[in-house]
Design an enzyme around this catalytic site. Structure first.
Site, short mmCIF file in Angstrom:
data_model
loop_
_atom_site.label_atom_id
_atom_site.label_comp_id
_atom_site.label_asym_id
_atom_site.label_seq_id
_atom_site.Cartn_x
_atom_site.Cartn_y
_atom_site.Cartn_z
N LYS A 83 -84.60 33.97 -60.62
CA LYS A 83 -83.26 34.11 -60.03
C LYS A 83 -83.27 33.46 -58.65
O LYS A 83 -84.22 33.66 -57.88
CB LYS A 83 -82.91 35.60 -59.93
CG LYS A 83 -81.47 35.88 -59.48
CD LYS A 83 -81.16 37.38 -59.45
CE LYS A 83 -79.70 37.65 -59.07
NZ LYS A 83 -79.38 39.09 -59.06
N SER A 163 -74.88 40.39 -61.24
CA SER A 163 -75.05 39.07 -60.68
C SER A 163 -76.13 38.22 -61.34
O SER A 163 -76.12 37.00 -61.16
CB SER A 163 -75.38 39.20 -59.19
OG SER A 163 -76.65 39.80 -58.99
N SER A 187 -76.85 44.83 -61.28
CA SER A 187 -76.97 43.38 -61.50
C SER A 187 -78.08 42.95 -62.43
O SER A 187 -78.19 41.77 -62.75
CB SER A 187 -77.14 42.66 -60.16
OG SER A 187 -75.90 42.53 -59.51
#
Lengths: 497, 100
Positions: A83, A163, A187
């Site tokens: 990420k 997210s 998330s």
């Protein structure tokens, strides 16, 4: 015997690691297969940058170690997605924001370093909501991520959740076997549920926050996302551990979660929080919850009714606490030390700050920084921030009291399945409600996981969430495994990209 | 409580985010929507409840009082610290003139 290269991308963490060890294929073949799959999947927009050379170099190092007869590490030969919230030395790290475009860290985050030390390689930096603020992956400066899933018979691009939307999309599309995520208020879990994969947020403090771009420091926690509970256990073990560079890091040994996995839940009590049965929750979600209870009962667990009376206040408290911490954390983006600088002609220092932040932050980031600034400002601090921190204490107390009658909690991960990109744009609040079931565990710092349960009538995945006691990731993983074994979730999105 | 355009302008200035009139206008109802929604927290009885400051009980540590105890975060890193600066000059961060 060598497997055909196309098959390698259908393998998960454990299968790749064990296959490399036993010589069924080389780590290089695996890295090449995933690099190829990533290159063909640009339509998903899951990656901000790809790093095929990193994946290949890590793979070659593993193959060389194997040739020398050395141990390969718990993630040996597994290429993963990172990420783009984790600082990676020499590789652009943006938090999906224009304000960090071009930023190449001089150091490596603790979590990513641990994964490389365990033998993993990096396929690239995954797209996300800007500064991890969002639940649909529509706030990235680098464009929306498309879920590989689509409604049956429809072509509309769907949200991969957020997210960690690049993480969930890439795993569901089989262009990465696993990826890192971070979870501040859902998330990891919400995108895992939307994409039909698994993801666990460990107890707050298990994974070091050092080198992770900060959003809300009292809530931020990294965790793995993968297609099975076993793979999550393996990867979490590699990511977790004490780090003196993070003041809130837990100074505790990392348990052998993978080796201790046990889906036999006899003697365990699973709590069903009555307050999670909310108006407006999708009928299919409630049905999956009922199914989840039956699966856990089948695994030997006793299902008990519990109360978490402050549940409805968790989300509004979160939307004071998280923006307050964000407004403070994001003060560092000033156009001086790193990242974007916007210096209008004849501008002074203050004008430069304001212009840089106006140009660099997206709308959702600005909204949250403004809310945070307001609730922390003189005259409003007690009414908003202190009140929210007291309610956070009550939410945590609800859980503490629940542990008297249960060992873990089963709930839906989200109130709905994935939705089309662009469909919730009108009102920020509608988007926030996506995390209504995820946020309470975040406020209490508890380990929580989402595992895929079934497809809804539209052919979209639904997830089930397990919340555990502090430090009891094992209990969460075990219940997740019991569901996984009974759900038999094998569905995968039909390739359109 | 609700905010008007002047208040949003003041918050934006505190947050050092330049905003046009049109942006301020757009932000007013959005912020009010969120603020009105969090108002419900006022109905919770919090008598005797201490605000939470640490979510998981943990003690705060002090690092060893040793120079460069951790070389990664120790001193002697000027060039690395400046490597991503938009304007680095003579070994310092460059900023616009701040005195007249």
């Amino acid at each position: 015997m060598l497997a055909p290269v196309t098959d390698l991308t259908s393998l998960g963490v454990k299968a790749i690691r064990d296959g490399v060890v036993s010589g069924d294929f080389t780590a290089r073949e695996v890295a090449e297969a995933f690099n190829g799959a990533v290159a063909e999947a640009s339509a998903l927009n899951a990656f901000i940058v790809t790093t095929p050379d990193h994946a290949l170099a890590a793979a070659e190092a593993i193959d060389a170690r194997r040739a020398q007869g050395e141990p390969l590490g718990t993630m040996g030969g597994v290429p993963i997605g990172m990420k783009d919230l984790f600082a990676t030395k020499g590789v652009q790290t943006t938090a999906a924001s224009h304000i960090l475009e071009g930023f190449k860290p001089e150091y490596e985050s603790t979590v990513s370093q641990k994964l490389w030390d365990a033998g993993a390689g990096m396929l690239g930096k995954l797209n996300l909501d800007q500064f991890a603020m969002g639940s649909s992956n529509e706030t990235s400066y680098f464009g929306n991520v498309s879920s590989p899933w689509r409604k049956a018979g429809a072509n509309a691009a769907m949200s991969p959740g957020g997210s960690s939307g690049g993480s969930s999309a890439s795993i569901a599309a089989r262009i990465a076997p696993a990826a890192t995520g971070t979870d501040t208020g859902g998330s990891i879990r919400q995108p895992a549920a939307f994409a039909g994969i698994s993801g666990i947020k460990p107890t707050y403090g298990r994974c070091s926050r050092w080198g992770v771009v900060a959003f809300a420091s009292s809530l931020d926690q990294a965790g793995p996302m993968a297609r099975s509970v076993e793979d999550c256990a393996i990867m979490l073990e590699a990511m977790a551990g004490f780090d003196p560079k993070d003041a809130t890091s837990l100074d505790m040994p990392v348990p052998n979660w993978e080796a201790s996995l046990n889906a036999d839940l006899r003697g365990k009590r699973i709590g069903i929080p009555r307050e999670y049965r909310m108006d407006g929750t999708d009928a299919a979600i409630l049905e999956s919850w009922e199914q989840g209870k039956a699966w856990l009962r089948d695994a030997g667990a006793e299902i008990v009714d519990i109360g978490l009376p402050h549940t409805k206040y968790a989300l509004p408290a979160y939307y004071i606490i998280a923006p307050a911490e964000a407004s403070s954390n994001l003060a560092r983006y000033d156009g001086v030390r790193y990242g974007l600088r916007d210096l209008p002609e004849r501008a002074g220092l203050q004008d430069m700050y304001a212009a840089t932040r106006a140009a660099g932050f997206g709308d959702e980031v600005k909204r949250r920084v403004l809310i945070g600034t307001y609730v922390l400002s003189a005259g409003f601090y007690d009414a908003y921030y202190t009140q929210a921190q007291k309610i956070r204490a009550l939410v945590a107390r609800d859980f503490e009291q629940a542990w008297a009658t249960c060992d873990a909690i089963l709930a839906p991960t989200t109130p709905t399945a994935s939705f089309p990109l662009g469909s919730l744009d009108a009102d920020p609040l509608t988007m926030y409600l996506n995390d209504v079931f995820a946020v309470p565990a975040s406020l209490a710092g508890l380990p929580a996981m989402s595992v895929p349960a079934m497809l809804n009538a539209d052919g979209l995945p639904l997830g089930l969430q397990i919340v555990g006691k502090p430090f009891d990731e094992q209990g969460v993983l075990d219940a997740g495994l019991a569901i996984q074994q009974r759900a038999g979730f094998e569905a995968r999105p039909e390739r359109w990209w | 409580m609700s905010v008007d355009k002047a208040t949003v302008a003041k918050i934006a200035s505190l947050a050092r985010i330049a905003m046009s009139d049109a942006e301020l206008e757009r932000m007013v109802p959005e912020l009010n929507g969120i603020l009105n929604w969090v108002e419900q927290l006022g109905e919770v009885d919090v008598t005797g409840v201490e605000p939470m400051t640490a979510v998981i009980p943990n003690h705060l540590r002090l690092r060893d009082d040793v120079v460069n105890a951790d070389p990664l975060t120790g001193g002697g890193k000027r060039d690395a610290v400046l490597a991503n600066a938009p304007a680095a000059e003579h070994g310092f961060f460059g900023v616009p003139k701040v005195i007249e």
